[in-house]
Design an enzyme around this catalytic site. Structure first.
Site: not given
Ligand code: NAD
Length: 352
Positions: A182, A80, A180
């Protein structure tokens, strides 16, 4: 600050600190383990409050990447990187060039990919300086955003968990509460809707959650209420450290499986869920879809069908873990850790 005695150090092979006064780069690269191959892991760009916080985060995440890659059957170890900077203001071409030189100096022992605060354009900038970068957008537009693949992996992990814990062969009628919506959460909601699952959604972004809810026939609840939903599955897809003692006491779901990294605020929370009869699927098993796709980008036989099939294999891996956990009466995370260690230690032994 002692590095070797740091609580998160835990057998790291190499930790590199770098400062480039000209560009302002302050960065750390952690390589936890490279027994299975070069360490693959995201590059975060984040304005950590202090060096100690950045170090703790990079060490914890690189170790998790070793376990994630081993269980996903990848020829990669875990690493990382962080740049301590605000991606909104500090991400200059000079900063990325300096980071590229730093990555290059490790001669391929660490391979960078997108993460919090970095994107496909940043990976292109690094690639001008070093070949040791993945997550590049190819001419057909693929690559760059791993979230659809991560969502596909979480969806398949849910299938395995539901078969094991609820005895159901499909997700039709299964109620899933997603925290969440996102990149990953929204895509997961669409997969689940297509499969006939019933959805409850929450997000601090009310516009995003309401608009998605209309497309997937979901009910929306306030962010704090998502833990109390009487669902079959709770899917944390927002942030890490979500499973603290209070949440583990409140949760109504039978299964916890989601995309968020490092969901357990403390290791003891896995025991707490296990004692309540709640199946907690280790995050690094469920959310490996993105890293699987990134790893395939370097393969000559890379095609989407093969990638999706590899990711769908998470279902079988998880079933192996859950069956073994059931036999031994242990939380699944204890078995997942052991299985991962068996894989990278065995490969190490056979290579020496
Ligand atoms: P993202 O930032 O696109 O989405 C996160 C969402 O969570 C956002 O819509 C945000 O508004 C919402 N959020 C934040 N705090 C919140 C709360 N207290 N209650 C409800 N919603 C809340 O991120 P992502 O890419 O969708 O990733 C989501 C999670 O998965 C992260 O923890 C990330 O580290 C993990 N992850 C993502 C990937 C990937 O491919 N993107 C891979 C492995 C792990």
């Amino acid at each position: 600050m002692s590095i070797f005695d740091h609580a998160e150090f835990r057998d790291h092979e190499q930790v590199v600190f770098a400062h480039d006064p000209l560009s302002g780069l302050k960065a750390i690269i952690a390589i936890h383990n490279s027994y299975l191959g070069p360490a693959l892991g995201g590059l975060q760009i984040h304005p950590y409050r202090n060096d100690a916080q950045a170090l703790g985060n990079v060490l914890r995440s690189s170790r998790t990447m070793t376990f994630k890659s081993a269980l996903a059957d990848l020829s990669h170890g875990g690493g990382k990187a962080v740049i301590i900077a605000d991606p909104r203001y500090d991400k200059t071409p000079a900063l990325l060039e300096a980071m590229g030189h730093l990555i290059d100096s490790l001669n391929g022992r660490y391979i960078a990919a997108e993460d919090l605060g970095s994107n496909a354009a940043d990976m292109q900038a690094l690639a001008r300086v070093t070949p040791h970068v993945m997550g590049l957008r190819n001419p057909a537009g693929a690559g760059g955003d791993p979230s659809p693949f991560t969502a596909w992996g979480v969806y398949n992990a849910m299938r395995g968990a539901v078969r094991h814990a609820l005895g159901k062969e499909e997700l039709r009628g299964v109620q899933v509460a997603i925290q969440g919506v996102g990149h990953v959460g929204a895509r997961l909601a669409r997969y689940l809707h297509e499969a006939g699952a019933r959805l409850v959604l929450s997000d601090v972004d009310s516009h995003a959650v309401n608009s998605l809810a209309r497309h997937v026939d979901a009910r929306v609840v306030a962010p704090k209420a998502i833990f109390d939903v009487d669902a079959d599955i709770f899917a944390p897809c927002a942030m890490g450290d979500v499973l603290n003692a209070e949440v583990c006491r409140r949760l109504q779901a039978r299964i916890v499986v989601g995309a968020a990294n490092d969901q357990l605020a403390e290791p003891a929370c896995a025991e707490q869920l296990h004692a309540r009869g709640i199946v907690y699927v280790p995050d690094y098993v469920a959310n490996a879809g993105g890293v699987i796709e990134v790893a395939w980008q370097r393969r000559a036989d890379n095609d989407r069908r093969r990638v999706m099939a590899h990711i769908a294999g998470i279902e079988r891996t998880l079933e192996t873990i859950l069956e073994r956990a059931g036999r031994e009466g242990l939380p699944p995370v204890a078995i997942a850790d052991r299985l991962a260690e068996e894989r990278f230690v065995k490969r190490h032994t056979s290579a020496t």
